[in-house]
Design a protein around this motif. Sequence first.
Motif, short mmCIF file in Angstrom:
data_model
loop_
_atom_site.label_atom_id
_atom_site.label_comp_id
_atom_site.label_asym_id
_atom_site.label_seq_id
_atom_site.Cartn_x
_atom_site.Cartn_y
_atom_site.Cartn_z
N ASP A 1 0.93 -1.21 -0.03
CA ASP A 1 -0.02 -0.08 -0.02
C ASP A 1 0.83 1.35 0.05
N LEU A 2 2.09 1.16 0.86
CA LEU A 2 2.93 2.36 0.90
C LEU A 2 3.65 2.77 -0.63
N CYS A 3 4.00 1.61 -1.42
CA CYS A 3 4.52 1.54 -2.55
C CYS A 3 3.40 2.31 -3.41
N PHE A 4 2.52 1.89 -3.34
CA PHE A 4 1.12 2.25 -4.40
C PHE A 4 0.93 3.63 -4.19
N ALA A 5 1.01 4.03 -3.15
CA ALA A 5 0.86 5.48 -2.66
C ALA A 5 1.70 6.54 -3.09
N PHE A 6 2.89 5.84 -3.30
CA PHE A 6 4.08 6.43 -3.75
C PHE A 6 4.37 6.35 -5.41
N GLY A 7 3.48 5.76 -5.68
CA GLY A 7 3.55 5.56 -7.07
C GLY A 7 4.28 4.50 -7.84
N LEU A 8 4.70 3.43 -6.80
CA LEU A 8 5.47 2.19 -7.21
C LEU A 8 4.57 1.25 -7.12
N GLU A 9 5.13 0.02 -7.50
CA GLU A 9 4.18 -1.44 -7.22
C GLU A 9 5.36 -2.49 -6.88
N LEU A 10 4.82 -3.11 -5.83
CA LEU A 10 5.50 -4.19 -5.26
C LEU A 10 5.36 -5.35 -6.11
N ASP A 11 6.10 -5.82 -6.79
CA ASP A 11 6.01 -6.75 -8.05
C ASP A 11 6.04 -8.17 -7.24
N GLU A 12 7.03 -8.35 -6.48
CA GLU A 12 7.07 -9.84 -5.90
C GLU A 12 7.72 -10.00 -4.61
N VAL A 13 7.17 -10.90 -3.69
CA VAL A 13 7.89 -11.22 -2.49
C VAL A 13 8.80 -12.54 -2.93
N THR A 14 10.06 -12.50 -2.70
CA THR A 14 10.90 -13.68 -3.16
C THR A 14 12.01 -13.85 -2.40
N THR A 15 12.70 -14.99 -2.63
CA THR A 15 14.04 -15.15 -1.92
C THR A 15 15.10 -15.28 -3.20
N GLU A 16 16.30 -15.10 -2.69
CA GLU A 16 17.49 -15.33 -3.88
C GLU A 16 17.38 -16.85 -4.21
N LYS A 17 17.03 -17.84 -3.39
CA LYS A 17 16.89 -19.19 -3.74
C LYS A 17 15.76 -19.23 -4.81
N GLN A 18 14.77 -18.79 -4.53
CA GLN A 18 13.58 -18.96 -5.59
C GLN A 18 14.02 -18.28 -6.82
#
Length: 589
Positions: free
Chosen positions: A26-43
């Motif tokens: 929600d914070l990213c969207f309000a700032f004009g960004l988009e959280l594309d993915e939550v992942t790990t280096e392994k994934q």
Amino acid sequence: MPTIGVKRDLLFEALGKTYTDDEFQDLCFAFGLELDEVTTEKQMLTKEQGDVAAAANASEEIIYRIDIPANRYDLLCLEGLVTGLLVFQGKVKPPKFQFVEPAKRQVLKIDPSTAKIRPYAVAAVLRNVTFTQASYNSFIDLQDKLHQNICRKRTLVAIGTHDLDTIQGPFSYEALAPEQIKFKPLNQAKEMTGSQLMDFYATHAQLKQYLPIIRDSPVYPVIYDANRKVLSLPPIINGDHSKISLKTKNVFIECTATDRTKAKVVLDTIVCLFSEHCAQKFTVEPCDVVQPDGSVLSYPELEVREERISVKRANAYIGIEEPAEKLADMLTRMYLEAKVDGDSLVVKIPPTRHDVIHACDIYEDVAIAYGYNNIKKSLPAFMQIAKQFPLNKLTEQLREQVAQAGFTEALTFTLCSRDDIGRKLNKSIEALPAVHIGNPKTLEFQVVRTTLLPGLLKTLVANRKMPLPLKLFEISDVVVADENTEVGARNERRVCAVNCNKTAGFEVVHGLLDRVMQLLSVPWKTANLTKGYYLQAAEDPSYFPGRCANVMYDNVVIGKIGVLHPTVLQAFELTTPCSVVEFTIEPFV
């Protein structure tokens, strides 16, 4: 749109607060960004490379992959992102960047010989920097992101960063013959000449893509220090002698370029974002760059310019009604300090916001700060009656009618190989008005198609196990090189149909042509009619001799109809005869 990967724990530590995934999204969207993915280096390794074994030892620390607007270069690293979010939340004020004047400035002299290859260079120094492993990685990643983005894969700008304590100024930027340049490249044990370096990195996974930028040039650009130690061979690689490490305290940054404006933007971005790691935060040491004509320019410029916008116009464009003081506060949260001056706002554009080039960019930031979801939907003050683009309307109508005539629609790639429209059709690619891709990634996508025929023939090959007859059609654009147009090429909407059977079935495609002309209310031209369509015998290497004709309309060739030549069928790996009709529909709009 570039995507950056930041470690969640480091990000939250820098922000001074822990968020849930939804809260941060929600914070990213309000700032004009988009959280594309939550992942790990392994994934990420498993997904991108498919190598489970290689990913076994990878970290499982949570990584946020965030989509950044392509023009927001100041958000391409953790430091810039954190500062932007903290200012947006009102927790900190936008930083003020200052120059620190040294006892003696570092000097970079540009030799006139560089005009042959990369004529511009800028430089700066960051003093008393403290690197951690995380900030060091972020520093390297930012350079890579800038290289891929504004630097256009190093063709416009190439960045070099060096440990200033291992080299000695003044520095010289020259262009020399490859054999005259000899140094030890980054992380290599032996010295190489420019030519040897090109051969050595020809198979390197990352660097091979940059070699063509200078490989065929008679001179290569190179930067030396006062002791003739090579700092870098832009845009390929830095020297090993001056490489930076976690122990580096003073960083010399140089950018060579074919575009001076882009070089200045890149240098401003790097020094502004990483000056926060200096002992005296947000300070930069300027350098003197001596031009080939002897004039001296000081970099970085760190220019803070002012723009004046109308409060009334900002409200009107966005569809809101906010007082000037609140609009000023919104802009300050977007890293653009603003103050009220009567009916206007005076907005300061910092050196990190090179994306702001017009008043409309400021209006956009007001809308982001206000929140797009908070803008009330309203009907426009005036009414407009829209209608479908006539060419698209005709296309949709013809698609339906051709399908009802027993043909199956195909949708094929706009790009194809040179052989597809040249050799396979018994034609010379040099004689065709084709638009070529400058740097094709695969052999399949080298040119923009000049005819719809190759795509349909490839579709026939892929479906040759289906029972005959196979009747395919496509109504799409081709692109033809045309010097009389503004961009040197033009689109042309065509219909193409192929009948594939045990016999060529010329009468099938002829019947389709007659049906389309009937739908378009175009009569067959006779002695009593001055306008209509007719067939005119023609010879074309793609068609069987004596079995080809031009489709004429108003005494102008609009297409071709005929039976394909056996060598064309063989080139596309077809074993059954095919008849084809292809013509443009634009004269009938």
